[in-house]
Every structure is written in structure tokens, then in C-alpha cells.
Write a protein that holds these residues in place. Sequence first.
Motif, mmCIF file in Angstrom:
data_model
loop_
_atom_site.group_PDB
_atom_site.id
_atom_site.type_symbol
_atom_site.label_atom_id
_atom_site.label_comp_id
_atom_site.label_asym_id
_atom_site.label_seq_id
_atom_site.Cartn_x
_atom_site.Cartn_y
_atom_site.Cartn_z
ATOM 1 N N GLN A 187 -8.215 -3.065 1.094
ATOM 2 C CA GLN A 187 -7.482 -1.871 0.633
ATOM 3 C C GLN A 187 -6.670 -2.205 -0.624
ATOM 4 O O GLN A 187 -6.638 -1.438 -1.582
ATOM 5 C CB GLN A 187 -6.539 -1.371 1.728
ATOM 6 N N ILE A 188 -6.011 -3.348 -0.599
ATOM 7 C CA ILE A 188 -5.159 -3.732 -1.742
ATOM 8 C C ILE A 188 -6.011 -3.938 -2.992
ATOM 9 O O ILE A 188 -5.649 -3.497 -4.098
ATOM 10 C CB ILE A 188 -4.355 -5.005 -1.384
ATOM 11 N N ALA A 231 -8.595 -2.483 -3.780
ATOM 12 C CA ALA A 231 -9.112 -1.208 -4.305
ATOM 13 C C ALA A 231 -8.043 -0.394 -5.039
ATOM 14 O O ALA A 231 -8.353 0.618 -5.655
ATOM 15 C CB ALA A 231 -9.678 -0.383 -3.139
ATOM 16 N N VAL A 232 -6.783 -0.825 -4.961
ATOM 17 C CA VAL A 232 -5.724 -0.047 -5.632
ATOM 18 C C VAL A 232 -5.370 -0.731 -6.957
ATOM 19 O O VAL A 232 -4.878 -1.856 -6.967
ATOM 20 C CB VAL A 232 -4.465 0.052 -4.727
ATOM 21 N N GLU A 233 -5.614 -0.028 -8.041
ATOM 22 C CA GLU A 233 -5.418 -0.634 -9.364
ATOM 23 C C GLU A 233 -3.970 -0.993 -9.667
ATOM 24 O O GLU A 233 -3.692 -1.973 -10.349
ATOM 25 C CB GLU A 233 -5.889 0.352 -10.432
ATOM 26 N N SER A 234 -3.048 -0.184 -9.120
ATOM 27 C CA SER A 234 -1.644 -0.409 -9.489
ATOM 28 C C SER A 234 -1.006 -1.579 -8.730
ATOM 29 O O SER A 234 0.152 -1.899 -8.953
ATOM 30 C CB SER A 234 -0.831 0.862 -9.264
ATOM 31 N N ILE A 235 -1.769 -2.199 -7.815
ATOM 32 C CA ILE A 235 -1.198 -3.369 -7.118
ATOM 33 C C ILE A 235 -1.713 -4.653 -7.766
ATOM 34 O O ILE A 235 -2.926 -4.869 -7.880
ATOM 35 C CB ILE A 235 -1.556 -3.385 -5.607
ATOM 36 N N SER A 272 2.601 1.795 -3.343
ATOM 37 C CA SER A 272 1.688 2.150 -4.445
ATOM 38 C C SER A 272 1.498 3.675 -4.534
ATOM 39 O O SER A 272 1.050 4.182 -5.542
ATOM 40 C CB SER A 272 0.334 1.448 -4.279
ATOM 41 N N ARG A 273 1.862 4.397 -3.477
ATOM 42 C CA ARG A 273 1.762 5.872 -3.527
ATOM 43 C C ARG A 273 2.856 6.452 -4.415
ATOM 44 O O ARG A 273 2.790 7.591 -4.839
ATOM 45 C CB ARG A 273 1.867 6.456 -2.118
ATOM 46 N N MET A 325 0.843 -1.206 0.000
ATOM 47 C CA MET A 325 0.000 0.000 0.000
ATOM 48 C C MET A 325 0.878 1.256 0.000
ATOM 49 O O MET A 325 0.615 2.218 -0.722
ATOM 50 C CB MET A 325 -0.886 0.026 1.252
ATOM 51 N N ARG A 367 3.783 0.591 -10.477
ATOM 52 C CA ARG A 367 3.171 -0.735 -10.365
ATOM 53 C C ARG A 367 3.804 -1.467 -9.185
ATOM 54 O O ARG A 367 5.027 -1.402 -8.998
ATOM 55 C CB ARG A 367 3.495 -1.468 -11.672
#
Length: 554
Positions: free
Chosen positions: A415-416, A418-422, A389-390, A386, A394
Amino acid sequence: MPRPVILTVDDDPGVSRAVARDLRREYGEYHRIVRADSGEAALEALRDLALRGEQVAVMLADQRMPRMTGVEFLERAMDIFPRARRVLLTAYADTEAAITAINVVDLDHYLLKPWDPPEEKLYPVVDQLLEAWRRAPDRPTTETRIVGHRWSARSYELRDLLARNQVPFRFHLAEDPEGHRLLEAAGLDGARLPVVVTGEGRALVDPTDAEVAQEAGLATHAVEQLYDLAVVGGGPGGLGAAVYGGSEGLRTVLVESVATGGQAGTSSRIENYLGFPDGVSGAQLTDRARRQAVKFGVEILTTRTVTGLASRGGVRVLTFDDGSEIAAHAVVLATGVSYRTLEVPGLTELAGLGVYYGAATTEAPSCTGETVYVVGGANSAGQAAMNFSRYAERVVMLVRGPSLQASMSQYLIEQIEAVESIEVRTCTEVVGAAGDEHLEKLTLRDRNTGDEQVVDAQWLFVFIGAEPRTDWLDGVVARDDRGFVLSGPDLPPAPDSRGPSGWEPDRDPFHLETSLPGVFAVGDVRGGSVKRVASAVGEGAMAVSLVHRWLENR
Ligand SMILES: Cc1cc2nc3c(=O)[nH]c(=O)nc-3n(C[C@H](O)[C@H](O)[C@H](O)COP(=O)(O)OP(=O)(O)OC[C@H]3O[C@@H](n4cnc5c(N)ncnc54)[C@H](O)[C@@H]3O)c2cc1C
């Protein structure tokens, strides 16, 4: 912040004094006037100022100096303070040289001597130059600066050490202009790196952790010989014990080998600590705890590793890695656990060179726009993913198991997701790594099919569990077969004794007490502990009440 400098150099002492006096009268309130009587001395002064992170706004140099002309001086001074405005002081006969110098050293102005009255001939020029400098000044700094190579394990260790100890610093690549200037100012050629330049302007070449800590104002040596309580380890458990020890009037020392905060200090967000409904960064939480301990008079020693514990003459004696010792009536062991390393061909040599164990939070901003691989499927890996990813374009999580469900808290899984880049790659393991000066390739294996894939990779962060580092306690306190310290009811009882083998007191061991009376174990290092911040802190606090009982009933 020190006042920006106006430097003047003239080999004639009378003229030099007069120039400095005129400058001081007009600019002394907001500027420091530095005077030198030769080009060499002026360069020396500039190097000193650069190392101390000060600013130089204007330099005025006399052209006719015996060993180094004004133009020669300004040419060299530009390497140290490129933004400082440059003025040449000349006699009529030198105007030709001055005009040439406008091109050579990008001269801002030349002034004919003498210039009486200064109000007409000197101040308007300097005013204009100060105004121009203010629009584009050097950045002042009193911070520690590290000059090193991008992919240097030792540079990384020093950055990590300072960051985790909350010491502000800047990192400059040796090949960048600022890094180059700092090395030049320190009179170094950069053959041995990293170089640490302290806030006071001292340059340390490839220093040890202890040297850097000391220069950064962190205590590394004990003040007393004998304490009521010595705490080993400065994670949440150790800090908990130190805060309660100090606040309850015990003369307390805490010894930490790297930085207070321990594992928790590397956590980007702790969501489950009581009283922080929005979460709190581990660094913030533990920094507060450290300040709280200091407030209660606890002595904190950093970059000191305890390598021995013994019972001598009724006190417990701790030995440090340099052979020195301190004694205490009671000891709390709070040494936690350390990351297990990934045993994969090619990886060991790349540790610190793109391969990191733990969150390595200092590195996160360096990953901006790049791909980061995270190994592990537990909460620590999830938090790191997380956080990365900020910055990273990728983040690829490499998880050996078929899903995250068995190993990670549900809130983090959500949370993971919901994050597209992970991207989470399950049933995948790292089986190889390669790179010359830093990580370049990883070999990944699909555990279902056995297929292998080589990917380009610069960043790998490994979170594959942890183990206690307690070899130094071998034969001193009882441990389980994995090295965790046994305490209280977990201690194996010896026949005809109220405690474990060798136990002398006529009582049962206290709850957190180890097989050596008066020595307690708290937090992750304790056998059977629950590996949480809150429990480590709680045990630290509880250990102090047991220390009181031990001290009263010895
Ligand atoms: C990335 C990450 C995220 C986490 N997130 C959470 C979370 O969200 N919630 C939660 O409850 N828990 C979390 N944890 C777990 C939690 O951080 C630990 O349970 C907790 O830090 C344990 O505290 P401790 O004091 O026992 O040991 P540690 O935190 O391991 O501290 C031990 C300290 O002792 C020092 N030390 C070791 N040996 C010596 C020696 N011989 N001499 C001197 N010093 C020594 C070490 O340098 C270290 O600083 C996380 C852990 C990690 C790594």
C-alpha cells in the motif's frame, strides 16, 4: 436542536410584555422569544445563549433605556451574535438617533412605537429579517467547544481525550473570531487557556481530564463499592472481558485512564480482525464494543487511573489516583502497553507541540497540505503514514533499518509503495529537534554515512515500540524483567507449592491467572502475548470463563 431566538429588550415592563406577546403569537412555533428589561440583562442572556451554542435570529432593542441605550446594546450584542438581524424600537423623537445607528451598528431596521396593528407594521419587517437571517445564520451547536492555542500541548490532550471518547467537539483558536466570541461570552480574557465550553454552556478554564469527562457525560465515579469483576484498562482486551463479564451476569466495572479503545482505538485501519474483510477503523470497532458492554450493564469509568491493587479480606481492592477505592471478587488486568518515547535532545519539550506519540488521529486533518515525518518501521507507523497521506502533501517515513521488510506486513508495504506522496527513508534516524513554541527543525542522520541534515518540520509522529506501564503492580503480582505480567504456566514455580511464591490455593494457577489468585492478565500487558486485537479480545473472553471457575471454587 433548540429553536432560534428572537430577543427583545425594553425597560418598560408593559411595553416589553406587549412586544414579546406580539412576537410569540406570530413566531412562537418556530422561534423562542426571549425578553429582557435592560441592556445588561439582554447581554447576559445573549452570552448564555452563545455558550449553549444556540442561535439568535433577530434582536429588537428599545433606544431609550436608562443605563444603556438601544444602540449601545446592539453594538455590544454584535460581538456575541454578529449575524443576528438588528432592529431599534424608537419614538418619533428618536428617529435621528436611529438613522445614525444605521451606520454605527449596521442597523437593519428601526420601528416606531406603538405599531398597532402588528400585522401591518411589525410582522412584515420581522418576516423579512428572518428570511435574510435564514440565508446566512449562525451555526447552532450543542457540541463541546474548546478554545485554545494552535500549538498548545494541553489543547491537544483535550482534543485527543474527547475524540477518543467519541464526544463531538469543535476546536476554536483563541485568536479566531469564533474563539474570541466564546471567550467574550464567558466573560474571560483568554489569559488562561484552554477553555472548554460544554454543550450546556458552562465554561471550564483549563480543566482536568476528569472534569471534562464528567461534563461530557462520561462516568468517572463507581456506583457500587463491591463488584464481581473489575477490569483495569479499556482496550480490546478489557472490552472483551467486560462484554463477556456483563453478558454472563457478573456485576462488572471497567476502569480506563484515558479512553476506551486503547491502542486499537488509535488505529486508522485494522485489516486483520476476523469478520471485517474490508478492514475497520479501530475507533469504530472499539466504539461498538463499548456500546455492547454498556448494553450488558457494564459500568465504564473513564479518565480514572488505577494506581494500586491489594488483597484484603477475601476481595481484591483497587485504588484510584485520587485515593478512592473499589473492591471486586475478581480482577482482569488489561492495561496494554504505551508508546516508548524518543530520547533525542530538544524533543521532550516539544511533546504535544508538533511531536506526537502514536497516531494522534485528531491531528491528521491539521496536517493538510504540509509535510509530516513518521518515525518507525512497524505496522503502526505504516498505518499512520497511509492515514496522513490522505491529508498531508508529503509523508516522510524515517526508518532506522535498511528496509521495511523485516518489520512490516507485506500488504502494508505494498500500500505504501503505491502512494506517491509517501517517501521511505531507510537507515535514517532523528538525532535532534528544535523549535520555540512548536517543532520547527529536525536533525536527521544517515546511519550508513553519518551525514546529518537539518530539515524544516512541523509534524513528527513517533512509533518506536511500546512498553507496559506496570510499576504500580510491583510486589503485588509477578512480572518479567520488562514489566510484563506473568500468568499461568509462565509463573515461576516455588518449591513445595503448586504455584509461584506465596501461592495459597491447592491447585495450579489457571491459564491467564497471575501470581495473585483471582487476578488475571490479558492482552498486550501479559508476558508472552502476541500483541494483536483479536488475541486481546479472545483472552478477555477466556479470562471471564476462568473468573467463573475462580468464583465457584474459592
Ligand atoms: C496504531 C496501531 C495500529 C495497530 N494495528 C493493529 C492491527 O491492524 N491489527 C492488530 O491485530 N493489532 C494492531 N495493533 C495492536 C493492537 O491495537 C493491540 O495489540 C491491542 O490494542 C492490545 O489490546 P489491550 O487491550 O491489551 O491493550 P491496549 O489497547 O494497550 O489498551 C490498554 C488500555 O488500558 C489503559 N490503562 C493502562 N494503564 C491503566 C491504569 N493503570 N488504569 C486504568 N487504565 C489503564 C490504557 O489507557 C489503554 O486504554 C495496533 C496498535 C497500534 C498502536
